[in-house]
Design an enzyme around this catalytic site. Sequence first.
Site, mmCIF file in Angstrom:
data_model
loop_
_atom_site.group_PDB
_atom_site.id
_atom_site.type_symbol
_atom_site.label_atom_id
_atom_site.label_comp_id
_atom_site.label_asym_id
_atom_site.label_seq_id
_atom_site.Cartn_x
_atom_site.Cartn_y
_atom_site.Cartn_z
ATOM 1 N N HIS A 85 -7.485 -5.233 -1.190
ATOM 2 C CA HIS A 85 -6.247 -4.510 -0.935
ATOM 3 C C HIS A 85 -5.307 -5.254 0.004
ATOM 4 C CE1 HIS A 85 -3.864 -0.820 -0.870
ATOM 5 N NE2 HIS A 85 -3.830 -0.864 0.449
ATOM 6 N N SER B 233 0.833 -1.193 0.000
ATOM 7 C CA SER B 233 0.000 0.000 0.000
ATOM 8 C C SER B 233 0.883 1.265 0.000
ATOM 9 C CB SER B 233 -0.955 -0.045 1.196
ATOM 10 O OG SER B 233 -1.912 0.969 1.126
ATOM 11 N N ASP C 162 4.239 24.173 -1.051
ATOM 12 C CA ASP C 162 5.631 23.983 -1.482
ATOM 13 C C ASP C 162 6.058 22.517 -1.351
ATOM 14 O OD1 ASP C 162 5.616 23.910 1.262
ATOM 15 O OD2 ASP C 162 7.377 25.181 1.538
#
Length: 433
Positions: free
Chosen positions: A411, A144, A358
């Site tokens: 998953h 993951s 940023d």
Amino acid sequence: MSVSYRQPGVVLTDRRFTVPLDHDDPAGETIELYAREVVASDKAHQDLPWLLHLTGGPGFGAARFVGRQSWLDRALREYRVLLLDQRGTGASTPANRQTLPLRGNPAAQAEYLTHFRADSIVRDCEAIRPEVTGGAPWTVHGQSFGGFCTVTYLSLAPEGLDTALITGGLPSLDAHADDVYRAAYPRMERKTAAHYARYPQDVERARRIAGHLLTHDVTLPGGYRLTAEAFQSLGILLGSGEGSHRLHYLLEDAFVRTPHGTELSDAFQEQAQSLLSYAGHPLFALVHEAIYGQDERPTAWSAERVRAEFPRFDAARALESGEPLLFTGEAVQRWMFDCDPALRPLRETAELLAARTDWRPLYDPARLAVNEVPAAAAVYHDDLFVDTAHSLRTARAIRGLRTWITDEYEHDGVRTDGPRVLDRLLALARDEV
């Protein structure tokens, strides 16, 4: 000092390392990393290659296995394994509502947390690798978010890798968080529909619970404020192999008759509290959307903003229209910092991270295009947590990466059938299949 001890079939050693908080300032502040070394008992004195495991998240410590559970059994046949608690998690220097105030005000806390993304985790790995392996490259298995970190590793320091193995964690190289969630909400709707197809009785049960929460203030035993939106987020269960069944069992006995009327049962509330609370992994909520930040655009509570583009997820609308309630998952939203007592003190810190403009790039497409590290990835078809189309585009962008695309698992395939999954990926990486 390292401490070794035994469990059935394995020898474990606690390892601790000191690394810079900011790897661009190696002489500055330091933090501590914890990792657990695991080796098969009958191979404890052998000179074995290393496998570093990077777990999912962000914000979770490495799994605490007992003996040779799950994929670890396959790995231990040929590797000495290092289970790393990524910075801020597990037994590494913690980052949570209790410790972050030591940094100062919310602005200082947010600045501190900018050092808890995949690029810093990879640089941690490179900082400790010489001490662990003697300088030899190691195999990395990323599950993951650990797979996201592995792609960052291939971008920043491929010389440290012998082999890269990824399960359910091939990220988009350039998607903004908004792109991630525009792809995610339709998956959440499909997973909800599949759950109701399996358990049609849950349609009315979920609507009844949501209706109760829309008309009552409910605070769970641990202080979590359970709203209809919070209830919908239990759809995170639908991303795991047994999750639909677990959700069904949670819903089937949600209410109990009391002298004051019908109320949500203590048993339901206790289970909901354990599933919804971020007390054990607050970094997941704090930096989850930041893992998609790579340019001057803020993430700006992306999951919450994009959800408004999918009005079918509105609980009140669903109840009024007679439609099934849709569940959500893998979506951190602003209201969580109001509902969860583990997150409330960090609300302003989270706001500052969401506004940040940023973020540095986490991946290097040019370097990935000439990759020489043997690599293989399991891509789970219609994975709730990682968009399949995004993963396959990234797979094509990494030279030499081999993929195993499967709908056999959700998953958590490497947890539910770890030896088979890891065996398949190693065979792919070694060109044995």
